[in-house]
Enzyme design. Structure first.
Site, PDB file in Angstrom:
ATOM      1  N   CYS A 384     -52.616 -18.354 -23.111  1.00 39.88           N
ATOM      2  CA  CYS A 384     -52.163 -19.269 -22.069  1.00 39.88           C
ATOM      3  C   CYS A 384     -52.479 -18.732 -20.671  1.00 39.88           C
ATOM      4  CB  CYS A 384     -50.679 -19.586 -22.277  1.00 39.88           C
ATOM      5  SG  CYS A 384     -50.236 -21.127 -21.483  1.00 39.88           S
ATOM      6  N   HIS A 515     -50.664 -21.381 -27.643  1.00 40.14           N
ATOM      7  CA  HIS A 515     -49.920 -20.173 -28.032  1.00 40.14           C
ATOM      8  C   HIS A 515     -50.005 -19.961 -29.546  1.00 40.14           C
ATOM      9  CE1 HIS A 515     -47.793 -19.426 -24.203  1.00 40.14           C
ATOM     10  NE2 HIS A 515     -47.941 -20.730 -24.042  1.00 40.14           N
ATOM     11  N   GLU A 517     -49.250 -17.526 -31.134  1.00 41.27           N
ATOM     12  CA  GLU A 517     -48.140 -16.678 -31.611  1.00 41.27           C
ATOM     13  C   GLU A 517     -47.002 -17.499 -32.213  1.00 41.27           C
ATOM     14  OE1 GLU A 517     -48.932 -17.148 -28.435  1.00 41.27           O
ATOM     15  OE2 GLU A 517     -47.222 -17.046 -27.087  1.00 41.27           O
TER      16      GLU A 517
HETATM   17  N1  GLN Z   1     -48.300 -20.643 -15.723  1.00 43.95           N
HETATM   18  C1  GLN Z   1     -49.334 -21.215 -16.500  1.00 43.95           C
HETATM   19  C2  GLN Z   1     -49.244 -22.735 -16.552  1.00 43.95           C
HETATM   20  O1  GLN Z   1     -48.232 -23.283 -16.238  1.00 43.95           O
HETATM   21  C3  GLN Z   1     -49.366 -20.642 -17.902  1.00 43.95           C
HETATM   22  C4  GLN Z   1     -48.159 -20.973 -18.722  1.00 43.95           C
HETATM   23  C5  GLN Z   1     -47.990 -20.088 -19.918  1.00 43.95           C
HETATM   24  O2  GLN Z   1     -48.548 -18.998 -19.994  1.00 43.95           O
HETATM   25  N2  GLN Z   1     -47.164 -20.508 -20.853  1.00 43.95           N
HETATM   26  O3  GLN Z   1     -50.180 -23.393 -16.932  1.00 43.95           O
END
Ligand code: GLN
Length: 545
Positions: A384, A515, A517
């Protein structure tokens, strides 16, 4: 068979391991052929965990249907090898929100709306729905007994138990410390927590004793006396490694047999052969590999908490175990890298993970670490924010886009390679933050002959998301010309989901907007983590030093 509702509460301290215990009990029942569901209740007024600071409250676990929940749902999914949804998570905020909406809709027919009546009724309604079609609904209650905040939930249990004594049950976890200065296990805190339950009109049906070791006979006798329970209903859940051993520890104490007997149900054996086998393998592992997780950590006085990354940690461990490796996690504080440069990085790592995150704290440290992993050909997995910052790093140092950045950190950047998704702009302007990110499962089409495609062995995958920002399509061609591989996009090609470096230039450099994970299970690691660990295993430099 009617649904049995089993509440799981805790006392003495928070962080007792109620989630792991709930998941273990659920696994035992599931492996005995019962249909089991779980609910986690949080006592907060937040309507979901999305608006809680993960550095304080722990990870925000995202379900496939896009609910931002508590990290315990992650344990449930990893243990049960099953997908949960928003039906498995309830907060006090949600209960109030429903009651207030119903009041506006004249649902209460002119009655005075009172927490005393309507709060418990609303909770029971939610739980009945979650329990429909299941033999058991296990309900884990956040916080610990005696806290003012969760009193209404205990009151719900009391009334429901009174009405349905053969259907509603309470399992209580207590902590038995063994202070080194005394050299003796103490039961008084546990006794006091049972007394707290008594004050609320409840007595547990089972006690689970957490602590550094199992309580001995005299201590069990004391606990049996205060809780008016036969000693067979008192079980030990001593600290154990890995946490996935707990179901076996409970089973070997005759937990399942006793549990079913109390409920008047016929005995059934638990089938946990592959589980036991895997635990046996984990115990034998010799080959060690260190994996660095570069994140920001929450300093609480002298202590630093890393709960915000629990699914990442478990995913690394599980993938490593399945590959025959003993993982060692090295925590790298991105702010330290920012302050002290590369000297803050560990000397020897087999791989680097940059997990999700928000905001500007530690960002340059993460970018510096990504550059280090890229230039030194250290296997890298970005998740992400990890993908977004890997894109920034590549833009700046490979594609020659000076001062490239994400607009989340630098609104004035000349090269906004990561930018807000168009539909997100309006939401932020309206301060419409809660539950409005791009959440949950979205499809991703994988490009042939990429590391990702090889890992997943499929052309279309579904993984979970939680973000507002995205790779800016205006820069895609430029980044690709410089050698970045867009290995996965949304099926319409509009959103970048995976970036990679070609296998010819780096052994494993993969980052995902989603994600992965959140979909690792103890018996089935996520394919991308598996591929990453396998690259760490083959990391030549690591093997040489
Ligand atoms: N801050 C980033 C976004 O809002 C990544 C979010 C995250 O890593 N879950 O896109």
């Amino acid at each position: 068979m009617m649904t049995h509702y089993v509440f799981i509460s805790g006392g003495v301290i928070s962080g007792l391991g109620k989630g792991v215990t709930a998941a273990s009990v659920a696994l035992l029942l599931q492996s005995a052929g019962f249909r089991v569901n779980l609910v986690k209740i949080d006592m907060y007024l937040n309507q979901d965990a999305g608006t809680m600071n993960p550095l304080e409250h722990g990870e925000v676990f995202v379900t496939a249907d896009g609910c931002e929940t508590d990290q315990d749902l992650g344990h449930y999914e990893r243990f049960l090898n099953r997908r949960l949804s928003r039906k498995n998570y309830l907060t006090a905020g949600q209960v109030y929100a429903r009651i207030l909406a119903q009041e506006r809709a004249l649902f209460y027919d002119g009655a005075c709306v009172e927490v005393y009546h309507h709060f418990p009724a609303e909770v029971v309604k939610f739980l009945r729905r979650a329990g429909r079609g299941y033999d058991f609904l296990l309900v884990e209650l956040g916080g610990s007994v005696g806290e003012y905040q969760n009193i209404l939930f205990f009151e719900t249990i009391r009334r429901w138990k009174m009405r349905c004594p053969n259907q509603v049950w309470l399992m209580h976890l207590v902590y038995l410390p063994l202070p080194p200065s005394l050299g003796e296990m103490k039961t008084k805190p546990a006794q006091q927590s049972i007394a707290e339950l008594h004050r609320l009109g409840l007595n547990p049906d089972w006690l689970i004793c957490r602590g550094p070791q199992a309580p001995d006979q005299p201590r069990r006798a004391k606990l049996a006396l205060v809780s008016a329970l036969p000693q067979e209903d008192i079980f030990a859940a001593p600290d154990t490694w890995p946490i996935y051993r707990l179901p076996l520890l409970l089973l070997d104490q005759g937990f399942l047999r006793r549990f079913l007997t109390k409920l008047g149900l016929p005995r059934r054996p638990a089938r946990l052969k592959s589980w036991r086998q895997l635990i046996g393998q984990v115990d034998q592992l010799q080959t060690q590999r260190s994996i660095a997780i570069v994140g920001k950590y929450y300093a609480s006085g002298q202590f630093s908490l890393a709960d915000a990354y629990i699914s990442v940690v478990e995913s690394i461990k599980i993938a490593a175990w399945h590959q025959g490796i003993k993982p060692e996690i090295i925590w790298v504080d991105s702010e330290k890298v920012e302050q002290h440069g590369l000297s803050a990085l560990p000397k020897k790592v087999a791989g680097v993970v940059v997990p999700g995150g928000f905001g500007c704290r530690g960002v340059e440290g993460k970018i510096a670490t990504i550059r280090w992993a890229r230039e030194n050909k250290i296997p890298f997995l970005g998740l992400c924010y990890g993908l977004q910052l890997a894109t920034v790093e590549f833009a700046r140092h490979v594609a020659g886009l000076k001062r490239a950045h994400t607009t989340e950190v630098d609104r004035q950047t000349p090269h906004p390679v990561i930018d807000l998704m168009p539909e997100q702009e309006k939401k932020l302007l309206a301060r419409d933050y809660g539950g409005t990110m791009r959440l949950g499962n979205w499809p991703c089409r994988l490009r042939p002959r990429t590391l990702a495609r090889r890992a997943y062995r499929r052309a279309l995958i579904y993984e979970r998301h939680r973000h507002r920002y995205e790779v800016n399509n205006r820069y895609r061609a430029r980044l690709e010309q410089a050698g970045l591989v867009i290995a996965g996009t949304s099926p319409d090609g509009r959103l970048v989901e995976i970036i990679e470096l070609p296998a010819s230039s780096h052994p494993f450099f993969v980052a995902t907007q989603f994600h992965p994970e959140f979909t690792s299970r103890f018996l089935r690691p996520n394919p991308l983590f598996r591929a990453f660990i396998s690259a760490c295993q083959q990391n030549v430099n690591y093997n040489l030093t």
